[in-house]
Design a protein around this motif. Structure first.
Motif, PDB file in Angstrom:
ATOM      1  N   THR A 118       0.827  -1.209   0.000  1.00 34.60           N
ATOM      2  CA  THR A 118       0.000   0.000   0.000  1.00 34.60           C
ATOM      3  C   THR A 118       0.856   1.252   0.000  1.00 34.60           C
ATOM      4  O   THR A 118       0.557   2.226  -0.708  1.00 34.60           O
ATOM      5  CB  THR A 118      -0.934   0.021   1.226  1.00 34.60           C
ATOM      6  N   ALA A 119       1.920   1.261   0.803  1.00 34.58           N
ATOM      7  CA  ALA A 119       2.803   2.429   0.855  1.00 34.58           C
ATOM      8  C   ALA A 119       3.382   2.724  -0.521  1.00 34.58           C
ATOM      9  O   ALA A 119       3.429   3.883  -0.969  1.00 34.58           O
ATOM     10  CB  ALA A 119       3.921   2.194   1.867  1.00 34.58           C
ATOM     11  N   GLY A 120       3.818   1.685  -1.226  1.00 27.97           N
ATOM     12  CA  GLY A 120       4.366   1.870  -2.563  1.00 27.97           C
ATOM     13  C   GLY A 120       3.312   2.322  -3.561  1.00 27.97           C
ATOM     14  O   GLY A 120       3.539   3.222  -4.380  1.00 27.97           O
ATOM     15  N   THR A 121       2.128   1.705  -3.494  1.00 26.05           N
ATOM     16  CA  THR A 121       1.047   2.050  -4.417  1.00 26.05           C
ATOM     17  C   THR A 121       0.540   3.467  -4.167  1.00 26.05           C
ATOM     18  O   THR A 121       0.270   4.227  -5.112  1.00 26.05           O
ATOM     19  CB  THR A 121      -0.118   1.053  -4.273  1.00 26.05           C
ATOM     20  N   ALA A 122       0.407   3.842  -2.880  1.00 29.07           N
ATOM     21  CA  ALA A 122      -0.073   5.185  -2.542  1.00 29.07           C
ATOM     22  C   ALA A 122       0.936   6.246  -2.969  1.00 29.07           C
ATOM     23  O   ALA A 122       0.562   7.333  -3.425  1.00 29.07           O
ATOM     24  CB  ALA A 122      -0.331   5.287  -1.043  1.00 29.07           C
ATOM     25  N   ALA A 123       2.224   5.947  -2.825  1.00 24.72           N
ATOM     26  CA  ALA A 123       3.256   6.895  -3.260  1.00 24.72           C
ATOM     27  C   ALA A 123       3.217   7.074  -4.774  1.00 24.72           C
ATOM     28  O   ALA A 123       3.376   8.186  -5.289  1.00 24.72           O
ATOM     29  CB  ALA A 123       4.630   6.401  -2.820  1.00 24.72           C
ATOM     30  N   LEU A 124       2.962   5.978  -5.490  1.00 26.36           N
ATOM     31  CA  LEU A 124       2.960   6.012  -6.951  1.00 26.36           C
ATOM     32  C   LEU A 124       1.743   6.732  -7.510  1.00 26.36           C
ATOM     33  O   LEU A 124       1.847   7.573  -8.412  1.00 26.36           O
ATOM     34  CB  LEU A 124       3.027   4.581  -7.493  1.00 26.36           C
ATOM     35  N   PHE A 125       0.559   6.427  -6.968  1.00 25.41           N
ATOM     36  CA  PHE A 125      -0.679   6.939  -7.560  1.00 25.41           C
ATOM     37  C   PHE A 125      -1.266   8.159  -6.838  1.00 25.41           C
ATOM     38  O   PHE A 125      -1.971   8.959  -7.445  1.00 25.41           O
ATOM     39  CB  PHE A 125      -1.734   5.823  -7.594  1.00 25.41           C
TER      40      PHE A 125
END
Length: 293
Positions: free
Chosen positions: A103-110
């Motif tokens: 989630t941390a990676g996805t939230a940072a990306l999108f």
């Protein structure tokens, strides 16, 4: 993370672990999970109908409802298969533990979210605690052991569940800005149930679905789990309105402690020492998260 959203997440975690216990205890977890989701629509129908006339609903809201409905259909499927092939106290920690990092990676990306150093430490402790709780007592292999288990079906499906959790969490973070949370979640559940209905209402699975409504006790368990399921997601959506999605999903990792306890003490699963150590690390991460902005 403010105390109000943290409190909502902790209550959500308790409800989430509880309905997962009902699912794992069933002879066919995938069918039980679908029954529970369907039952939740009956339980919360009065609230939905009462709130619908005055609900906030942006023109593009259906995009997010459709997206999260599809993702939840995959989530229900992967979680059910994982429970069919693995223990509650192993599948649940891995599915929940992988979600914060994803989630941390996805939230940072999108979404462009950035977490503070303290928030990063908190997420690390939560994930580390879940990792420790996944170790088998007395096994060799050290820290590489859970990754060596990657060939196992239960592990693969648990990790797939974690990925679905990360994806729908990011979608929901935006979705609840377009639709009132109680309306958003109800419509999402309707869509998910409809997408999975052909699987569970036809063929051999239909008999398994009917078995969950064979007597008063079974019906009560399904309705109770349904109340827990939608209640858990509803509280989570309100928390998403108040805090970063990375922090919310990490804080929800406290449900791992609860699920591990249910698995060890009620389902008599192994690994009590590892799970207690893991629970302590998760608790430490939550304390830091509570003090983090």
């Amino acid at each position: 993370m403010d105390l109000i959203p943290l409190g909502l997440v902790l209550i959500s975690a308790l409800l989430h672990a509880s309905w997962n216990y009902f699912a794992k205890e069933n002879e066919d977890p995938p069918a039980m999970i679908w029954c529970v989701m369907t039952a939740s629509l009956l339980v919360y129908a009065p609230i939905f109908l009462h709130r619908l006339p005055g609900a906030r609903f942006a023109p593009d809201a259906w995009i997010y409802i459709l997206a999260t409905g599809i993702l939840h259909a995959f989530y229900i499927s992967t979680l059910g298969i994982a429970y069919r092939t693995g223990e509650l106290s192993k599948v649940y920690p891995l599915a929940r533990g992988s979600a914060p990092l994803m989630t941390a990676g996805t939230a940072a990306l999108f979404l462009g979210e950035r977490i503070s150093p303290a928030g990063g430490l908190a997420i690390f402790l939560v994930v580390g605690g879940i990792f420790v709780s996944h170790l088998e007592p007395g096994e060799g292999g050290g820290w590489r052991l859970p990754f060596r288990r990657g060939s196992g079906a239960a592990v693969r499906w648990a990790l797939a569940t974690g990925m679905m959790t990360a994806l729908y969490s990011v979608v929901d973070k935006v979705g609840v800005t377009r639709v009132s949370p109680e309306i958003y979640i109800y419509l999402m559940f309707v869509l998910t149930c409809l997408l999975l209905a052909p699987v569970y209402l036809t063929g051999p699975r239909a008999a398994l679905v009917r078995s969950n409504f064979k007597d008063g006790k079974s019906i009560f368990n399904v309705l109770l789990a349904g109340a827990f399921m939608m209640g858990s997601y509803g509280l989570l959506l309100f928390a998403l309105q108040m805090s970063k999605v990375s922090y919310v999903v990490a804080a929800r990792g406290v449900s791992v402690i609860l699920a591990a306890g249910l698995g060890v003490f009620l389902l008599k699963e192994s690994g009590q020492r590892q799970k207690l150590i893991g629970a302590s690390l998760v608790a430490a991460g939550l304390v830091i998260l509570a003090l983090t902005r």
